[in-house]
Write a protein that holds these residues in place. Structure first.
Motif, PDB file in Angstrom:
ATOM      1  N   TYR B  21      10.126  -7.284   2.522  1.00  0.00           N
ATOM      2  CA  TYR B  21      11.169  -8.238   2.920  1.00  0.00           C
ATOM      3  C   TYR B  21      12.394  -7.508   3.471  1.00  0.00           C
ATOM      4  N   ALA B  22      12.772  -6.396   2.860  1.00  0.00           N
ATOM      5  CA  ALA B  22      13.917  -5.620   3.353  1.00  0.00           C
ATOM      6  C   ALA B  22      13.662  -5.173   4.792  1.00  0.00           C
ATOM      7  N   SER B  23      12.445  -4.769   5.080  1.00  0.00           N
ATOM      8  CA  SER B  23      12.111  -4.347   6.447  1.00  0.00           C
ATOM      9  C   SER B  23      12.252  -5.510   7.418  1.00  0.00           C
ATOM     10  N   ARG B  24      11.820  -6.687   6.997  1.00  0.00           N
ATOM     11  CA  ARG B  24      11.913  -7.854   7.878  1.00  0.00           C
ATOM     12  C   ARG B  24      13.374  -8.260   8.092  1.00  0.00           C
ATOM     13  N   TYR B  25      14.222  -7.984   7.087  1.00  0.00           N
ATOM     14  CA  TYR B  25      15.656  -8.249   7.227  1.00  0.00           C
ATOM     15  C   TYR B  25      16.366  -7.075   7.909  1.00  0.00           C
ATOM     16  N   LYS B  26      15.598  -6.025   8.241  1.00  0.00           N
ATOM     17  CA  LYS B  26      16.141  -4.819   8.858  1.00  0.00           C
ATOM     18  C   LYS B  26      17.213  -4.149   7.990  1.00  0.00           C
ATOM     19  N   ILE B  27      16.989  -4.136   6.702  1.00  0.00           N
ATOM     20  CA  ILE B  27      17.866  -3.413   5.771  1.00  0.00           C
ATOM     21  C   ILE B  27      17.422  -1.947   5.761  1.00  0.00           C
ATOM     22  N   ASN B  28      18.360  -1.051   6.046  1.00  0.00           N
ATOM     23  CA  ASN B  28      18.081   0.384   6.069  1.00  0.00           C
ATOM     24  C   ASN B  28      17.839   0.861   4.630  1.00  0.00           C
ATOM     25  N   HIS B  29      16.601   1.152   4.294  1.00  0.00           N
ATOM     26  CA  HIS B  29      16.302   1.446   2.888  1.00  0.00           C
ATOM     27  C   HIS B  29      15.197   2.482   2.709  1.00  0.00           C
ATOM     28  N   ILE B  30      15.137   3.035   1.513  1.00  0.00           N
ATOM     29  CA  ILE B  30      14.027   3.896   1.098  1.00  0.00           C
ATOM     30  C   ILE B  30      13.526   3.409  -0.263  1.00  0.00           C
ATOM     31  N   ILE B  31      12.336   3.892  -0.617  1.00  0.00           N
ATOM     32  CA  ILE B  31      11.802   3.648  -1.956  1.00  0.00           C
ATOM     33  C   ILE B  31      11.666   5.018  -2.631  1.00  0.00           C
ATOM     34  N   ILE B  32      12.084   5.111  -3.887  1.00  0.00           N
ATOM     35  CA  ILE B  32      11.809   6.331  -4.657  1.00  0.00           C
ATOM     36  C   ILE B  32      10.847   5.955  -5.773  1.00  0.00           C
ATOM     37  N   GLY B  33       9.686   6.592  -5.801  1.00  0.00           N
ATOM     38  CA  GLY B  33       8.706   6.259  -6.836  1.00  0.00           C
ATOM     39  C   GLY B  33       7.337   6.805  -6.483  1.00  0.00           C
ATOM     40  N   ASN B  34       6.377   6.521  -7.346  1.00  0.00           N
ATOM     41  CA  ASN B  34       5.025   7.024  -7.173  1.00  0.00           C
ATOM     42  C   ASN B  34       4.069   5.849  -7.352  1.00  0.00           C
ATOM     43  N   ILE B  35       3.308   5.552  -6.313  1.00  0.00           N
ATOM     44  CA  ILE B  35       2.452   4.362  -6.380  1.00  0.00           C
ATOM     45  C   ILE B  35       1.366   4.486  -7.444  1.00  0.00           C
ATOM     46  N   PHE B  36       1.084   5.730  -7.879  1.00  0.00           N
ATOM     47  CA  PHE B  36       0.019   5.908  -8.866  1.00  0.00           C
ATOM     48  C   PHE B  36       0.547   6.002 -10.298  1.00  0.00           C
ATOM     49  N   ASP B  37       1.832   5.718 -10.441  1.00  0.00           N
ATOM     50  CA  ASP B  37       2.496   5.913 -11.720  1.00  0.00           C
ATOM     51  C   ASP B  37       2.559   4.649 -12.570  1.00  0.00           C
ATOM     52  N   GLY B  38       2.405   3.503 -11.951  1.00  0.00           N
ATOM     53  CA  GLY B  38       2.691   2.253 -12.645  1.00  0.00           C
ATOM     54  C   GLY B  38       1.482   1.641 -13.318  1.00  0.00           C
ATOM     55  N   SER B  39       1.699   0.491 -13.933  1.00  0.00           N
ATOM     56  CA  SER B  39       0.630  -0.110 -14.726  1.00  0.00           C
ATOM     57  C   SER B  39      -0.485  -0.688 -13.857  1.00  0.00           C
ATOM     58  N   VAL B  40      -0.189  -1.058 -12.601  1.00  0.00           N
ATOM     59  CA  VAL B  40      -1.270  -1.563 -11.736  1.00  0.00           C
ATOM     60  C   VAL B  40      -2.249  -0.436 -11.411  1.00  0.00           C
ATOM     61  N   ALA B  41      -1.701   0.718 -11.028  1.00  0.00           N
ATOM     62  CA  ALA B  41      -2.565   1.851 -10.667  1.00  0.00           C
ATOM     63  C   ALA B  41      -3.446   2.256 -11.843  1.00  0.00           C
ATOM     64  N   LYS B  42      -2.954   2.004 -13.049  1.00  0.00           N
ATOM     65  CA  LYS B  42      -3.718   2.409 -14.239  1.00  0.00           C
ATOM     66  C   LYS B  42      -4.665   1.319 -14.727  1.00  0.00           C
ATOM     67  N   ALA B  43      -4.706   0.202 -14.027  1.00  0.00           N
ATOM     68  CA  ALA B  43      -5.630  -0.880 -14.407  1.00  0.00           C
ATOM     69  C   ALA B  43      -7.005  -0.596 -13.818  1.00  0.00           C
TER      70      ALA B  43
END
Lengths: 312, 312
Positions: B21-43
């Motif tokens: 959504y931020a991209s669609r609103y053209k908000i200049n942003h980054i994400i800090i994190g690891n996609i394999f770190d959370g509870s979904v990746a561990k399911a």
């Protein structure tokens, strides 16, 4: 007669998501609705459903449909004509009777209203007479009929922007007519509109009449464009926002807000016992009304209904 | 130094959806994190993300990742070590400084906390000493090491049920040990557990000790099973619920509820200006904490942040 634990009214994302959760909770339920009837199915492309970069609205609905079918859930493609609450001593709670156009009645201990929204009309001269003869509320459904023609889209929302872009793939020229300035769609959509050479935006302009006999020939504006208040064209696509499809539930005395959206609490419950609501038809999710908010509300409601059925 | 409009802390479904959504609103942003770190990746398997009948947690995260990458969004895979608010006269608002383990500092005008939850520990004898030596908090990560072995899962939730089923594909025998009765997982999961001949449920039982040197050899219970308070086994998987990962944001004085979840309003805003939160770490969505609720909260927060950045 069989009494279901739950009947889900509406087969859009909210109803589908509720059904997935209901199946996992083993709630005996059916869905009444048509997956091709809602605003998702009528969207040209969906680009904000996480995990799908760009997918046709109908394709996304088919994916959702495959998922609920995998649980063996019965999706009844009939039109609902009446919803009535009835005292039922046997169950110690009221029961809901849902009548459909097929002259059938389905009964359940709880209902989830996920009927979404319908398009808003302009209520102008010619709009009704020329519906299906050049006037349309669905660019995705009717756009392809306007190959090499001239069309206009009324509105300034994301839906209007998306319809304009989609129509520019068929038509030679697309006027996007909005009563205000600037457009109220997402900035990314505004950029795409402005980059598109086939699209001309008319700001601060209202369409006042649709003219033609048997076919749309032109529209009349309240402001001049190119020295004239008339534009000759072949099609008019009305994307003037939406209104909740809550007329069917009036008899239940469900509370709605000033705009007609069903008021739900954090459980997804309405003011009537056993009646829950989810998706675009509600005042939930801070009024955002997206596919992601609809599926969330569906899941929350199904969870509340599971507790409700167990406790009573 | 570059100041972003928004930094999203956490790369799970909430953070990813906010980014779309931020991209669609053209908000200049980054994400800090690891996609394999959370509870979904561990399911092991996800079966309640609408449109996907059954998908591995890591595969779903990869789909989400592909979507945000399609917008060119920068995902910074570093650990956050500090978040500080700083007065900034130039912008007429405070600025947030995010320090990472890479000795870098990222700055932004707003932040979205989407750090999810972490597993809850049992705090019993041997748990810490034998971690990685038979004790695990992630069946998906470590399950395959227990081929033809005997293991136990502690917990009664959906995660515990899913871990038991997943482990039964490798191990010869799985004890599911729960301190209450019945299991608190969804009925569909209870059915699957009961149909599975490799799984034995021990109700009303707590694990009090993990025993062994260098490797787990057995566990001690507070109730007898098969005439003994000791069970010989090779692995203990702890699925005793989760706690919000909110320790990093303590210094910001963000309000949390009694269980430590960040309190948000219907906008996704916290009590601190410019600080928003979404997903499992919040008290939102009626406490349901599912992927569908996380993506909804992410979208709602991004929309609120867009308005916040425009207005100020």
């Amino acid at each position: 007669m069989n009494i279901y634990d739950l009947i889900i009214l509406g087969a859009g994302p909210a109803g589908m998501s509720a059904s997935i959760y209901a199946s996992r909770y083993k709630i005996n339920h059916i869905i009444i609705g048509n997956i091709f009837d809602g605003s998702v199915a009528k969207a040209h492309l969906i680009e904000n459903w996480l995990g799908e970069k760009s997918i046709k609205g109908t394709d996304l609905m088919m994916k959702f449909n495959d998922h609920i079918k995998d649980f063996g859930t019965n999706l009844i493609v009939e039109d609902i004509v009446e919803i009535k609450e009835e005292e039922n001593v046997e169950f110690g709670r009221n029961v809901f009777n849902i009548k459909t156009n097929n002259n059938k009645t389905y009964r359940s201990k709880s209902i989830l209203i996920a009927l979404g929204t319908k398009h808003r009309k302009l209520n102008i001269f010619g709009e009704e007479e020329l519906l299906g003869k050049g006037v349309s509320y669905c660019a995705v459904c009717d756009g392809a009929f306007f190959k090499n023609k001239i069309v206009a889209v009324v509105g300034g929302s994301n839906s209007a922007a998306m319809a304009s872009i989609m129509l520019s793939e068929h038509a030679d020229k697309v006027y996007l007519i909005y009563r205000k300035k600037p457009l109220r769609c997402e900035p990314i959509m505004t950029d795409r509109i402005k980059e598109n050479k086939k699209i001309t935006i008319l700001y601060n302009t209202n369409v006042t009449k649709v003219l033609g006999e048997n076919r749309v020939k032109s529209i009349e504006l309240d402001n001049e464009y190119d020295s004239s208040k008339e534009i000759k064209l072949d099609g008019l696509f009305i994307e003037a926002g939406s209104v909740p499809s809550a007329s069917l539930v009036k008899e239940l005395n469900v509370n709605v807000n000033d705009s007609g959206y069903i008021i739900i609490n954090s459980n997804g419950a309405t003011n009537i016992e056993g009646v829950y609501a989810a998706g675009d038809i509600t005042n939930g999710s801070n009024g955002l009304r997206q596919i992601v908010t609809a599926v969330s509300e569906g899941a929350i409601s199904a969870t509340s209904i599971y507790k409700y059925l167990k406790e009573k």
